[in-house]
Write a protein that holds these residues in place. Sequence first.
Motif, short mmCIF file in Angstrom:
data_model
loop_
_atom_site.label_atom_id
_atom_site.label_comp_id
_atom_site.label_asym_id
_atom_site.label_seq_id
_atom_site.Cartn_x
_atom_site.Cartn_y
_atom_site.Cartn_z
N GLU A 1 74.52 -4.15 53.05
CA GLU A 1 74.71 -4.14 54.34
C GLU A 1 75.52 -3.30 55.79
O GLU A 1 76.46 -3.55 55.68
CB GLU A 1 74.02 -5.90 54.72
CG GLU A 1 75.52 -6.88 54.60
CD GLU A 1 75.75 -8.04 55.43
OE1 GLU A 1 75.92 -8.15 55.92
OE2 GLU A 1 74.56 -8.34 54.13
N ALA A 2 75.18 -3.38 56.79
CA ALA A 2 73.49 -3.27 57.35
C ALA A 2 73.18 -2.83 57.61
O ALA A 2 71.24 -1.90 56.92
CB ALA A 2 73.55 -4.32 58.56
N SER A 3 73.31 -1.37 58.18
CA SER A 3 73.26 0.41 58.42
C SER A 3 72.09 0.92 57.22
O SER A 3 71.73 1.44 57.67
CB SER A 3 74.19 1.05 58.76
OG SER A 3 75.06 0.19 59.61
N PHE B 1 70.33 -4.96 47.99
CA PHE B 1 71.50 -5.04 49.22
C PHE B 1 72.77 -5.84 49.01
O PHE B 1 72.97 -6.91 48.58
CB PHE B 1 71.75 -4.79 50.81
CG PHE B 1 71.19 -6.17 51.34
CD1 PHE B 1 71.88 -7.09 51.74
CD2 PHE B 1 68.99 -6.66 51.43
CE1 PHE B 1 71.32 -7.96 52.05
CE2 PHE B 1 68.98 -7.54 51.74
CZ PHE B 1 70.36 -8.19 52.30
N VAL C 1 62.79 0.55 65.25
CA VAL C 1 62.59 -0.58 64.65
C VAL C 1 64.74 -1.19 65.99
O VAL C 1 64.82 0.09 65.61
CB VAL C 1 62.71 -1.36 63.86
CG1 VAL C 1 63.79 -2.33 63.03
CG2 VAL C 1 61.89 -1.05 63.16
N CYS D 1 61.61 -2.45 58.65
CA CYS D 1 61.52 -1.21 59.24
C CYS D 1 60.28 -0.77 57.86
O CYS D 1 59.12 0.40 58.97
CB CYS D 1 62.43 -0.38 58.25
SG CYS D 1 63.87 -0.78 59.57
N ILE E 1 70.38 -0.91 54.78
CA ILE E 1 68.99 -1.68 54.18
C ILE E 1 68.02 -0.37 55.37
O ILE E 1 66.60 0.02 54.22
CB ILE E 1 69.19 -2.53 55.34
CG1 ILE E 1 70.17 -3.15 54.39
CG2 ILE E 1 68.17 -3.23 54.48
CD1 ILE E 1 70.67 -4.99 54.61
N GLY E 2 67.48 -0.76 56.31
CA GLY E 2 66.40 0.47 57.16
C GLY E 2 65.81 1.35 55.73
O GLY E 2 65.21 1.41 55.50
N CYS F 1 65.00 1.02 52.46
CA CYS F 1 63.68 0.30 52.13
C CYS F 1 62.27 0.98 52.12
O CYS F 1 61.60 1.26 52.03
CB CYS F 1 62.50 -1.02 52.82
SG CYS F 1 64.17 -2.66 52.95
N ASP G 1 73.59 6.41 67.19
CA ASP G 1 72.54 4.41 67.06
C ASP G 1 71.01 4.47 67.53
O ASP G 1 70.89 3.82 67.74
CB ASP G 1 73.82 3.27 67.66
CG ASP G 1 73.82 4.35 69.08
OD1 ASP G 1 73.51 4.96 69.96
OD2 ASP G 1 74.79 2.91 69.91
N ASN H 1 71.17 3.49 63.57
CA ASN H 1 72.25 2.92 62.81
C ASN H 1 72.07 1.82 63.79
O ASN H 1 72.78 0.65 63.54
CB ASN H 1 73.65 2.83 62.02
CG ASN H 1 73.85 3.81 63.09
OD1 ASN H 1 73.39 4.33 64.05
ND2 ASN H 1 75.22 4.40 62.36
N HIS H 2 71.06 1.56 64.73
CA HIS H 2 71.13 0.38 65.50
C HIS H 2 69.64 0.43 66.20
O HIS H 2 68.59 -0.61 65.80
CB HIS H 2 71.80 0.83 67.11
CG HIS H 2 71.78 -0.84 67.87
ND1 HIS H 2 71.58 -2.22 67.28
CD2 HIS H 2 72.46 -0.54 68.91
CE1 HIS H 2 71.25 -3.13 68.51
NE2 HIS H 2 72.50 -2.22 69.45
N GLN H 3 69.07 1.59 66.77
CA GLN H 3 67.48 1.76 67.10
C GLN H 3 67.03 3.08 66.09
O GLN H 3 67.94 3.75 65.21
CB GLN H 3 67.27 2.30 68.34
CG GLN H 3 65.95 2.65 67.66
CD GLN H 3 65.64 2.59 69.99
OE1 GLN H 3 64.86 2.08 70.97
NE2 GLN H 3 66.11 4.24 69.91
N MET H 4 66.14 2.51 65.08
CA MET H 4 65.81 3.58 63.98
C MET H 4 64.80 4.08 64.05
O MET H 4 63.38 3.06 64.00
CB MET H 4 65.77 2.04 62.38
CG MET H 4 67.52 1.70 61.91
SD MET H 4 67.84 0.27 61.33
CE MET H 4 66.89 -0.79 61.58
#
Lengths: 193, 193
Positions: B58-60, B78, A76, A66, B62-63, B66, B23, B27-30
């Motif tokens: 984690e996981a969604s 995380f 991403v 990211c 984190i991106g 950051c 998504d 939370n899948h494509q960001m």
Amino acid sequence: MNCLEERILKDGIVKEGNVLKVDSFLNHQMDITLFDEMGKEWKKRFEGKNITKILTIEASGIGIACVVAQHFGVPVVFAKKAKSINLEGEMYTAEVESFTHKNKNQVIVSKKFLQENDRVLLIDDFLANGCALLGLIQIVQAAGATVEGIAIAIEKGFQSGGRIIRNLGYQLESLAIVEEMNCQTGEIVFRKQ
Amino acid sequence: MNCLEERILKDGIVKEGNVLKVDSFLNHQMDITLFDEMGKEWKKRFEGKNITKILTIEASGIGIACVVAQHFGVPVVFAKKAKSINLEGEMYTAEVESFTHKNKNQVIVSKKFLQENDRVLLIDDFLANGCALLGLIQIVQAAGATVEGIAIAIEKGFQSGGRIIRNLGYQLESLAIVEEMNCQTGEIVFRKQ
């Protein structure tokens, strides 16, 4: 020596079983300034490549991907490790074995988020035996898209993944390639780049 | 209406069972540009708070965490969902139930990465029943650190998590609070902020 190699020498810890702990800056606590520097370096190394999307794998790849994505100006997508009730519809799947966790995971990417004309940069924190990367490559190929390059933070040069991936013809750019490490002395030797 | 609410109206999809699919951008494509805008908004809302660390799960989360961390100039930690052979030593743990996956996870944070003097901003993509957040709060408290604020992308205003967290006295800033959604018409109503 680049910023990541310097940081590994400073804060990385060599453990038994060829484990390199970098959890203070890379994959548990995350140094975002470092990730930004890594992004600058990869942007240089993949100059001229027309990247349209970054693909990574949960969980440790997501943060790096990211921050790095800001240098490429692209979205991403992260491959998910388990089926979620929210991720219905058709998806690409691959089986991936984890070196760290000693288990196998099905990883999935929704077909909506990879198109035939996508030129994909794969990003992950570690490359050891290459299983995770081969799974991501398989997913990109299933979508008819192109793997434009592969960006790895730390490659374990003494394991086979890097050689396998380079032999397949991909541009693999690992910022730090560990040739040897010694859990008794803590010494870490990088491959000259 | 802020950037996230606009995007939810444009690309969010209401599904049966009170599921809001985001998504394609969250939370899948960001969408990293969106995450950056969200960071700017949170930076304003938490003005004057002396944040030293961001904690997510984690996981969604984190991106988002950051990219947002760049606005606060702090590292991200995380919470991990499973014990890893790389995560040895002492750690803080909490049990968290997932609304999406209908299961319970032990989440863990290494004690090395939360100190007594840390002033922590918690970040996550969704707030529904609040279980994940309560787990993170428990971890911060176990470290003797302070929860300085909580940044949520999408709160389901019709579930109890937001009320519980606000009643505990925390500054909870959800960028989009969904009051109602209708899977027949696709209509989404946000709480006025």
